[in-house]
Design a protein around this motif. Structure first.
Motif, mmCIF file in Angstrom:
data_model
loop_
_atom_site.group_PDB
_atom_site.id
_atom_site.type_symbol
_atom_site.label_atom_id
_atom_site.label_comp_id
_atom_site.label_asym_id
_atom_site.label_seq_id
_atom_site.Cartn_x
_atom_site.Cartn_y
_atom_site.Cartn_z
ATOM 1 N N MET A 1 0.830 -1.404 0.188
ATOM 2 C CA MET A 1 0.299 0.243 -0.133
ATOM 3 C C MET A 1 1.065 1.282 0.307
ATOM 4 N N PRO A 2 0.775 2.018 -0.576
ATOM 5 C CA PRO A 2 1.474 3.197 -0.690
ATOM 6 C C PRO A 2 1.974 3.912 0.916
ATOM 7 N N GLU A 3 0.699 3.546 1.975
ATOM 8 C CA GLU A 3 0.805 4.345 2.859
ATOM 9 C C GLU A 3 1.340 3.505 4.292
ATOM 10 N N ALA A 4 2.342 2.478 3.480
ATOM 11 C CA ALA A 4 3.266 1.926 3.736
ATOM 12 C C ALA A 4 4.860 2.544 4.022
ATOM 13 N N ALA A 5 4.975 3.334 2.628
ATOM 14 C CA ALA A 5 6.122 4.429 3.476
ATOM 15 C C ALA A 5 5.475 5.762 3.766
ATOM 16 N N GLU A 6 4.609 6.176 4.347
ATOM 17 C CA GLU A 6 3.567 7.151 5.272
ATOM 18 C C GLU A 6 4.720 5.903 6.991
ATOM 19 N N VAL B 1 13.410 3.771 4.578
ATOM 20 C CA VAL B 1 12.217 4.563 4.283
ATOM 21 C C VAL B 1 12.722 5.103 1.794
ATOM 22 N N ILE B 2 14.340 5.451 2.456
ATOM 23 C CA ILE B 2 15.428 6.373 0.501
ATOM 24 C C ILE B 2 15.632 5.422 -0.117
ATOM 25 N N THR B 3 15.642 3.934 0.727
ATOM 26 C CA THR B 3 15.809 2.646 -0.381
ATOM 27 C C THR B 3 14.836 1.948 -0.296
ATOM 28 N N GLN B 4 14.074 1.831 -0.179
ATOM 29 C CA GLN B 4 12.813 0.854 -0.346
ATOM 30 C C GLN B 4 11.620 1.145 -1.080
ATOM 31 N N PRO C 1 8.123 9.712 -4.187
ATOM 32 C CA PRO C 1 9.168 11.608 -3.835
ATOM 33 C C PRO C 1 9.187 12.435 -2.463
ATOM 34 N N LYS C 2 7.535 11.981 -2.285
ATOM 35 C CA LYS C 2 7.059 13.394 -1.243
ATOM 36 C C LYS C 2 7.997 12.323 0.581
ATOM 37 N N MET C 3 7.877 10.998 0.468
ATOM 38 C CA MET C 3 7.941 10.602 1.969
ATOM 39 C C MET C 3 10.408 10.158 2.113
ATOM 40 N N VAL C 4 10.479 10.391 0.653
ATOM 41 C CA VAL C 4 11.881 10.425 0.361
ATOM 42 C C VAL C 4 11.991 11.952 0.585
#
Length: 525
Positions: free
Chosen positions: A112-117, A150-153, A158-161
């Motif tokens: 899910m996109p929320e996984a990065a959040e 976060v940056i590698t996975q 782009p927002k979370m990175v």
């Protein structure tokens, strides 16, 4: 009249308290979904309770939704909201529970996109609990690890990175400051191998650290401290030699070893000072590094224009601590990260750290001479060790000259005419005497023959219009390509040009603000 005024005041106070207790950061992501389903009703109730800081009620509603409707389409949102309630409540225990809930969300809903959040919030949990450089650095290390994940996975977010990259630079600034203080402590205690190992590892790991010039300068000073210690040892040993306690051979051997070590330390000190001038020419230690190179009778390098512009951009992006932040920093446990750079990419993979014992071992190898030392043994094979066909087996008391002469005799033995020599050129006397056979056949295929370097000329063009068009098109494309390559080459060469003294001096000028106008910046020893 008095009662009416009191009622108005009480109503205003109630409204103010109600407004103050509203959490404006909480936003219902499903507010626009028009549904009267019971699972949606539970979700809306939980989000409304969280908005008014009733976190226990919010978690109760979300947990009821998860347990009662396990196949609901709002399960993922409910689990994320459950973690957000712990995160918004704050506190050590609540943040630990929030981290666990976010980890569970990443486990059950990794795509899910929320996984990065969720990953960013896990890192933010440790970022909020990060302490000053001279305190416990557990949360700083954990925050660095999580932001790197976060940056590698999640490179496609782009927002979370961007948020992870910004805070990772701040976290690495705090960790680098801690490492620098430890290295400076070793330097002040004259534990130079430990200082060299710590400072060199710091420079390799965090090149964007705000005190990178101080790091390299103390690194060079540590190498010079080692040289001074070797000179002191040399003086002491000479005194012992005059007293008859050290013989001449041992004195010369030790002097030679110390001379080699001193040359190696001097070369490394020059390398550290030179890097200040080439990589960090705008920073404060550049003038002192230049003075040390002159004192060591070494050439003073110049930075390139690209390196000067890069370092200037890094320094301009750094902030300054305000007077209020400086006053609050005396009682706050959180570090000041305003000085962290905002230009450049943080380090994502740590290089191998340098150990102090490795510094000592390398110095001992240098004192021994070559890489293998003076006592290195080399083995050379001179033969198979087998006797000749008509010679007896050699005995242990046989002289060396006999073995050498027998080897020479074997080397002069004529070759066997019946031995197969596939690479030897064989001349056939019949072919040599026959002139027809000697002449090559022009129609014979010769795949191994070297082609003629001058190819045959191209045939004349029949269609003049097509030839002219293609010729003009080809020349135009060639000219355009040549112009593009020329511009790129000129830009690259201009970036690699060395900067002059005026450009370096103008880049160093920085207007002082606040108390910096009257209070000088303390210099490190």
């Amino acid at each position: 009249m008095l009662s009416l005024r009191s009622s108005v005041i009480a109503l205003a106070a109630t409204l103010a308290i109600t407004t103050a207790c509203t959490n404006k950061k909480v936003d219902n992501p499903l507010a626009k979904v028009d549904s009267k389903q019971p699972d949606k009703v539970l979700f809306d109730r939980g989000m409304d309770a969280m908005k008014h800081n009733r976190f226990d009620m919010a978690r109760l509603e979300m947990q009821t939704l998860i347990n009662t409707y396990p196949d609901s389409e709002f399960i993922a949102r409910a689990k994320l909201a459950l973690a957000d309630s712990w995160y918004a409540e704050g506190g050590t225990a609540s943040l630990a529970q929030a981290e666990q809930e976010y980890e569970d969300f990443r486990t059950f809903f990794p795509n899910m996109p929320e996984a990065a959040e969720a990953s960013v919030k896990i890192a933010n949990i440790h970022y909020q609990q990060m302490e000053k450089p001279d305190r416990d650095f557990t949360h700083a290390v954990r925050a660095e690890q999580k932001y790197r994940e976060v940056i590698t996975q999640y490179p496609d977010n782009p927002k979370m990175v961007a948020e992870a990259r910004k805070k990772l630079l701040q976290v690495q600034e705090v960790i680098a400051e801690r490492e620098f203080r430890i290295g400076r402590f070793y330097y002040l205690r004259q534990a130079f191998p430990a200082a060299i190992a710590r400072l060199q590892s710091l420079e390799d790991r965090y090149p964007l650290y705000s005190g990178a010039d101080d790091t390299l300068f103390l690194l060079g000073q540590s190498y010079e401290g080692e040289i001074a210690a070797l000179r002191k040892m040399d003086t002491t040993e000479q005194q012992l030699h005059h007293q008859g306690k050290v013989n001449e051979a041992r004195l010369k051997a030790n002097q030679l070893a110390r001379e080699r070590m001193s040359d190696d330390f001097a070369a490394k000190a020059v390398e550290a000072y030179s890097k200040i001038l080439t990589r960090y020419p705008v920073m404060a230690r550049s003038d002192e590094a230049k003075a040390r190179l002159i004192a060591l009778h070494q050439p003073v390098p110049r930075p390139t224009k690209a390196a000067l512009a890069l370092n200037k951009a890094e320094e301009d992006s750094r902030g300054e601590q305000t007077m209020l932040a400086r006053a609050m920093g005396m009682v706050s446990r959180h570090p000041d990260v305003s000085i962290a750079t905002k230009v450049g990419d943080p380090t994502l993979i740590d290089p191998t750290p340098i150990d102090g014992r490795a510094i000592v071992e390398a110095a001992n190898r240098t004192a021994g001479g070559a890489k293998g030392g003076e006592h290195s043994v080399s083995v050379q094979t001179t033969g198979k060790g087998e006797p000749g066909p008509n010679e007896p087996a050699p005995t242990s008391d046989a002289p060396v000259a006999d073995k050498v002469s027998s080897g020479a005799a074997n080397a002069e033995t004529p070759a066997d005419p019946n031995e197969l020599n596939p690479n030897a050129t064989q001349a056939d006397p019949k072919v040599a005497n026959d002139p027809k056979a000697a002449a090559p056949d022009p129609n014979e295929l010769q795949p191994n023959t070297t082609p003629d370097p001058q190819p045959a000329p191209a045939p004349a063009q029949v269609n003049d219009l097509a030839g002219a068009t293609s010729s003009s098109t080809g020349n135009g494309g060639g000219d355009a390509q040549a112009g593009t390559n020329g511009n790129q080459g000129a830009a690259a060469s201009s970036n690699q040009d060395l900067a002059d003294d005026n450009a370096i001096a103008s880049s160093k000028r920085k207007k002082k603000k606040g108390l910096g106008k009257i209070i000088p910046v303390p210099k490190l020893p």
